[in-house]
Design a protein around this motif. Structure first.
Motif, PDB file in Angstrom:
ATOM      1  N   GLY A 347     -12.804  28.961  71.170  1.00  0.00           N
ATOM      2  CA  GLY A 347     -12.004  27.989  70.431  1.00  0.00           C
ATOM      3  C   GLY A 347     -11.848  26.686  71.192  1.00  0.00           C
ATOM      4  N   LEU A 348     -11.585  26.790  72.505  1.00  0.00           N
ATOM      5  CA  LEU A 348     -11.505  25.590  73.338  1.00  0.00           C
ATOM      6  C   LEU A 348     -12.833  24.849  73.367  1.00  0.00           C
ATOM      7  CD1 LEU A 348      -9.423  26.745  76.439  1.00  0.00           C
ATOM      8  CD2 LEU A 348      -8.746  25.100  74.685  1.00  0.00           C
ATOM      9  N   MET A 349     -13.927  25.592  73.447  1.00  0.00           N
ATOM     10  CA  MET A 349     -15.252  24.977  73.446  1.00  0.00           C
ATOM     11  C   MET A 349     -15.479  24.175  72.171  1.00  0.00           C
ATOM     12  SD  MET A 349     -17.313  25.195  76.020  1.00  0.00           S
ATOM     13  CE  MET A 349     -18.794  24.769  75.130  1.00  0.00           C
ATOM     14  N   MET A 350     -15.113  24.754  71.033  1.00  0.00           N
ATOM     15  CA  MET A 350     -15.315  24.047  69.762  1.00  0.00           C
ATOM     16  C   MET A 350     -14.474  22.782  69.704  1.00  0.00           C
ATOM     17  SD  MET A 350     -15.866  26.963  66.820  1.00  0.00           S
ATOM     18  CE  MET A 350     -14.579  28.076  67.330  1.00  0.00           C
ATOM     19  N   ALA A 351     -13.235  22.871  70.179  1.00  0.00           N
ATOM     20  CA  ALA A 351     -12.370  21.689  70.171  1.00  0.00           C
ATOM     21  C   ALA A 351     -12.916  20.594  71.086  1.00  0.00           C
ATOM     22  CB  ALA A 351     -10.954  22.081  70.592  1.00  0.00           C
ATOM     23  N   LEU A 352     -13.329  20.970  72.291  1.00  0.00           N
ATOM     24  CA  LEU A 352     -13.893  20.006  73.229  1.00  0.00           C
ATOM     25  C   LEU A 352     -15.169  19.383  72.679  1.00  0.00           C
ATOM     26  CD1 LEU A 352     -13.442  21.778  76.693  1.00  0.00           C
ATOM     27  CD2 LEU A 352     -12.694  19.463  76.153  1.00  0.00           C
ATOM     28  N   TYR A 353     -16.039  20.222  72.127  1.00  0.00           N
ATOM     29  CA  TYR A 353     -17.328  19.730  71.637  1.00  0.00           C
ATOM     30  C   TYR A 353     -17.153  18.777  70.459  1.00  0.00           C
ATOM     31  CZ  TYR A 353     -22.054  19.412  69.959  1.00  0.00           C
ATOM     32  OH  TYR A 353     -23.264  18.903  69.545  1.00  0.00           O
ATOM     33  N   ILE A 354     -16.391  19.190  69.468  1.00  0.00           N
ATOM     34  CA  ILE A 354     -16.277  18.389  68.250  1.00  0.00           C
ATOM     35  C   ILE A 354     -15.599  17.059  68.538  1.00  0.00           C
ATOM     36  CG2 ILE A 354     -15.194  18.327  65.958  1.00  0.00           C
ATOM     37  CD1 ILE A 354     -15.688  21.380  65.848  1.00  0.00           C
TER      38      ILE A 354
END
Length: 382
Positions: A347-354
């Protein structure tokens, strides 16, 4: 909300999640966490299907475009992606410990809160099994020139695309809200948010660095001024920031590549192909954000573990669907299997990436033109 882009909706989800968690009203936080848990299970279920749906027809279609220039273009795109990921690891491991001190370790809040209930949705295949299956199907369809199977897989790809467009992307902000509500409730959110801005700036700096490296190499091979070539690519760069789509930017990228002296035939072949298989900016972002998330958790990862991940990431990027955040969707399986990411880490990865997706896309399309310059040089020699 539908009229807003994904990034504004994601930011709204983060703010709402933080506010709900900060209220310390346990039932509201648990409700969001329950939704996030179920949605996370659905993500785990859909990832193997996504890999098969996008990788298999992608490989099959590449097989139909026989020719020397195809191999050169695909090889250059893969090498560029691997170099970008390796560079990201080397720089991030040197810089991130300075930006993210050990005191920022997430998970020390001391408060535990759980979902109201959980729902298990086991995936049909493990991620690596899905990847191997996709390779076998794609290479097999290309070898026997099966129009029926390719048509079937393209329809399957269309189904999964609809799932991403109409289920995953619309519900993603709520999923992220649940993760941030939990962090706010446990007192971990401020450390996480402080990391976000620092990682964002580091990623943008690396995007610029890889573009300069790509054009210095391309300029030396094609005997053109690399910085004048980069200047010619600015329309494509800023168009990509606005569209967040390599595919939607193809006409501008092709026109900009032609300004750099690339022949019409090569520009119209190499740029659309690279828009699908060359994602150096996305690879930099995913690698850097993964290292940041790992460091946030108080652990580290060595080059021996990250390099195989980068090698596989270069291949898996073929599976990236053409929607905002598509690259991270395709990479979720590798993050969980090869780096052992948990649901919260994903979830953190998706937030950081987007949060930086548009800049990653801009880096991708600009690099596409550098590859086109090199391919054009090989084409003129043949």
């Amino acid at each position: 909300m539908k009229k807003l882009g994904l990034l504004p909706r994601l930011l709204i989800g983060i703010v709402i999640g933080i506010l709900i968690g900060a209220t310390k009203i346990e039932i509201l936080t648990r409700l969001l966490m329950t939704f996030s848990g179920i949605f996370g299970e659905f993500l785990n279920y859909i990832i193997p299907l996504l890999i098969i749906a996008f990788v298999a027809p992608g490989i099959a279609e590449l097989g139909d475009k026989a020719g020397r220039l195809l191999g050169i273009t695909a090889g250059l795109a893969y090498i560029s992606t691997v170099i970008a990921g390796t560079m990201a690891y080397l720089i991030a491991t040197a810089v991130l410990p300075i930006l993210v001190p050990s005191g920022a370790n997430i998970g020390t809040g001391g408060i535990e809160i759980s979902a109201i209930f959980t729902l298990q949705i086991p995936p049909i295949l493990p991620v690596m099994s899905a990847l191997i299956t996709a390779f076998l199907l794609g290479l097999g369809m290309a070898a026997i020139k099966s129009t029926y199977m390719i048509h079937l897989m393209k329809e399957f790809e269309g189904i999964i695309s609809k799932v991403i467009d109409h289920i995953i992307i619309p519900l993603l902000p709520i999923y992220i809200a649940g993760i941030f509500a939990n962090m706010a409730y446990t007192g971990e959110v401020m450390a996480t948010m402080s990391v976000f801005g620092k990682v964002f700036l580091l990623v943008i700096a690396m995007h610029i660095l890889i573009i300069v490296i790509q054009f210095i190499i391309a300029g030396s091979i094609s005997s053109r001024n690399p910085f004048a070539s980069i200047k010619n690519m600015l329309p494509a760069y800023f168009t990509a920031i606005g569209t967040q789509s390599s595919a939607a930017t193809i006409p501008v990228t092709v026109a900009s590549a032609k300004k750099n002296g690339v022949s019409d035939e090569v520009a119209e072949f190499a740029v659309p192909l690279c828009a699908t298989i060359h994602l150096s900016g996305s690879t930099i972002t995913i690698t850097t954000c993964a290292l940041a998330v790992i460091l946030i958790q108080g652990t580290t990862v060595g080059f021996g573990q990250i390099f195989p991940f980068v090698l596989m990431l270069g291949v898996t990027m073929v599976a990236a669907p053409g929607v905002p955040g598509g690259a991270i969707m395709a990479a979720l399986g590798l993050l969980s299997t090869m780096l052992g990411f948990t649901e919260a880490q994903l979830g953190l990865m998706m937030a950081l990436y987007i949060a930086q997706d548009s800049f990653g896309t801009a880096c991708n399309v600009t690099g596409d033109a550098a590859i086109a310059m090199i391919v054009d040089r090989f084409a003129k020699k043949s």
